[in-house]
Scaffold this active site. Structure first.
Site, mmCIF file in Angstrom:
data_model
loop_
_atom_site.group_PDB
_atom_site.id
_atom_site.type_symbol
_atom_site.label_atom_id
_atom_site.label_comp_id
_atom_site.label_asym_id
_atom_site.label_seq_id
_atom_site.Cartn_x
_atom_site.Cartn_y
_atom_site.Cartn_z
ATOM 1 N N ASP A 1 0.831 -1.094 -0.214
ATOM 2 C CA ASP A 1 -0.040 0.034 -0.026
ATOM 3 C C ASP A 1 0.876 1.182 0.015
ATOM 4 O O ASP A 1 1.855 1.031 0.494
ATOM 5 C CB ASP A 1 -0.888 -0.201 1.102
ATOM 6 C CG ASP A 1 -2.208 0.926 0.938
ATOM 7 O OD1 ASP A 1 -2.260 1.390 -0.258
ATOM 8 O OD2 ASP A 1 -2.906 1.120 2.010
ATOM 9 N N HIS B 1 2.891 3.033 -8.776
ATOM 10 C CA HIS B 1 2.494 1.689 -9.286
ATOM 11 C C HIS B 1 3.646 1.288 -9.932
ATOM 12 O O HIS B 1 4.060 0.009 -9.703
ATOM 13 C CB HIS B 1 1.118 1.372 -9.939
ATOM 14 C CG HIS B 1 -0.108 1.678 -9.374
ATOM 15 N ND1 HIS B 1 -0.446 1.416 -8.130
ATOM 16 C CD2 HIS B 1 -1.219 2.462 -9.670
ATOM 17 C CE1 HIS B 1 -1.554 1.728 -7.718
ATOM 18 N NE2 HIS B 1 -2.026 2.565 -8.809
ATOM 19 N N LEU C 1 11.283 -20.847 -4.157
ATOM 20 C CA LEU C 1 10.135 -20.001 -3.701
ATOM 21 C C LEU C 1 8.987 -19.776 -4.510
ATOM 22 O O LEU C 1 9.223 -19.818 -5.617
ATOM 23 C CB LEU C 1 11.040 -18.427 -3.612
ATOM 24 C CG LEU C 1 10.102 -17.084 -3.254
ATOM 25 C CD1 LEU C 1 9.595 -17.072 -1.868
ATOM 26 C CD2 LEU C 1 10.913 -15.978 -3.738
HETATM 27 C C1 IPE Z 1 -5.334 -2.913 -0.579
HETATM 28 O O1 IPE Z 1 -5.341 -1.738 -0.670
HETATM 29 C C2 IPE Z 1 -5.547 -3.674 -1.789
HETATM 30 C C3 IPE Z 1 -4.064 -3.930 -2.287
HETATM 31 C C4 IPE Z 1 -2.794 -3.594 -1.738
HETATM 32 C C5 IPE Z 1 -4.060 -4.298 -3.783
HETATM 33 P P1 IPE Z 1 -6.044 -0.486 -0.799
HETATM 34 O O2 IPE Z 1 -5.534 0.857 -1.036
HETATM 35 O O3 IPE Z 1 -7.059 -0.829 -2.002
HETATM 36 O O4 IPE Z 1 -7.020 -0.580 0.542
HETATM 37 P P2 IPE Z 1 -7.996 0.586 1.278
HETATM 38 O O5 IPE Z 1 -9.030 1.043 0.149
HETATM 39 O O6 IPE Z 1 -6.916 1.559 1.563
HETATM 40 O O7 IPE Z 1 -8.553 -0.215 2.473
HETATM 41 C C1 IPE Z 2 -1.792 0.112 -3.467
HETATM 42 O O1 IPE Z 2 -1.317 1.570 -3.608
HETATM 43 C C2 IPE Z 2 -1.618 -0.488 -4.795
HETATM 44 C C3 IPE Z 2 -3.000 -1.091 -5.075
HETATM 45 C C4 IPE Z 2 -3.910 -1.132 -4.472
HETATM 46 C C5 IPE Z 2 -3.272 -1.539 -6.556
HETATM 47 P P1 IPE Z 2 -2.559 2.325 -3.653
HETATM 48 O O2 IPE Z 2 -2.859 2.884 -4.928
HETATM 49 O O3 IPE Z 2 -3.889 2.083 -2.944
HETATM 50 O O4 IPE Z 2 -1.777 3.690 -2.910
HETATM 51 P P2 IPE Z 2 -2.442 4.796 -1.860
HETATM 52 O O5 IPE Z 2 -3.081 4.020 -0.841
HETATM 53 O O6 IPE Z 2 -3.530 5.415 -2.696
HETATM 54 O O7 IPE Z 2 -1.447 5.596 -1.469
HETATM 55 MG MG MG Z 3 -4.097 2.319 -0.696
#
Ligand code: IPE
Ligand code: IPE
Ligand code: MG
Length: 232
Positions: free
Chosen positions: A17, A34, A128
């Protein structure tokens, strides 16, 4: 830095995240985060190999992430596509088996094909196992598992029956779950499988994650006393 670690988790699951925030902080579009996040996946796989982790699961796209803009979703798919198709992939080189969790059906055909091909090429490796959770939701996993048992004629199920019908049926439950970016929630990840996982929420944003943070996480794991409801 001392490298002596007594307890190595067999299975690490990672909620990657903070990609969006990483990009926004730099005045860049979210997909740049990303993109950098893919490099962090690569670094983490190498660290898993170095420290002898047997299974690593990356939460890459949740059942809820379809709520994001088409532009962002397409951007994530493109990165995944490039990652699976690049020539110098570290999977073959390091005998890493690739697998996936979640329902792949809604993904673009060529992306699914690339993923299946990579799974096929790496299926005999066992150094792995790397799982990508794609269109994955913990609740969806449980519902699909129970429905598959109903289809087989079950009218009553046990905990073990469900365990053997989940997407993770072939792999152990995660010992250690890491969620980066400081958010302290599970966001519908491996709900059933996480019953006794140790949880860790470092504040580092996923694109900045590297071997040093990985080692710090393993150091944290050393401090945990897993009791599984018993007394130690
Ligand atoms: C969780 O992250 C999903 C992934 C890392 C793929 P999100 O950014 O989507 O989760 P929320 O919305 O903050 O709970
Ligand atoms: C996690 O990073 C990646 C995915 C959910 C695909 P985010 O895109 O949720 O990044 P934030 O939480 O908005 O910073
Ligand atoms: Mg996120």
């Amino acid at each position: 830095m001392t490298r002596k670690l007594n307890k190595i988790p067999t299975h690490i699951a990672i909620i990657m995240d903070g990609n969006g925030r990483w990009a926004t902080k730099r005045g860049l579009p979210r997909n740049f985060g990303h993109k950098e996040g893919v490099n962090a996946i690569e670094r983490t796989i190498l660290a898993c190999l170095k420290y002898g982790i047997k299974y690593c699961t990356f939460f890459a796209f949740s059942t809820e992430n379809w709520k994001r803009s088409k532009e962002e979703i397409d951007g994530i798919f493109n990165l995944l596509r490039d990652y699976l198709n690049k020539d110098d992939n570290i999977f073959i080189e390091n005998q890493v088996k690739i697998s996936s969790l979640g329902v792949l059906e809604p993904f673009p055909e060529d992306l699914k094909k690339s993923l299946y091909e990579m799974q096929e090429k790496t299926k005999s490796y066992n150094k792995l196992v790397v799982n990508f959770a794609l269109n994955y939701g913990g609740r969806d996993d449980i519902v699909r598992a129970v429905n598959s048992l109903i289809e087989k004629g079950y009218t009553k199920v046990t905990e073990q029956d469900i365990l053997t019908a989940l997407d993770t049926k072939d792999i152990p439950e995660p010992d250690f779950v890491i969620r980066t970016s400081g958010e302290q929630r599970i966001s519908n990840f491996l709900l059933y499988q996480m019953a006794y996982s140790e949880l860790y929420f470092p504040s580092v944003l996923w694109p900045d994650f590297n071997e040093r943070y990985f080692y710090k996480a393993l150091k944290e794991f050393q401090k945990r006393n897993r009791r599984f409801g018993g007394i130690k």
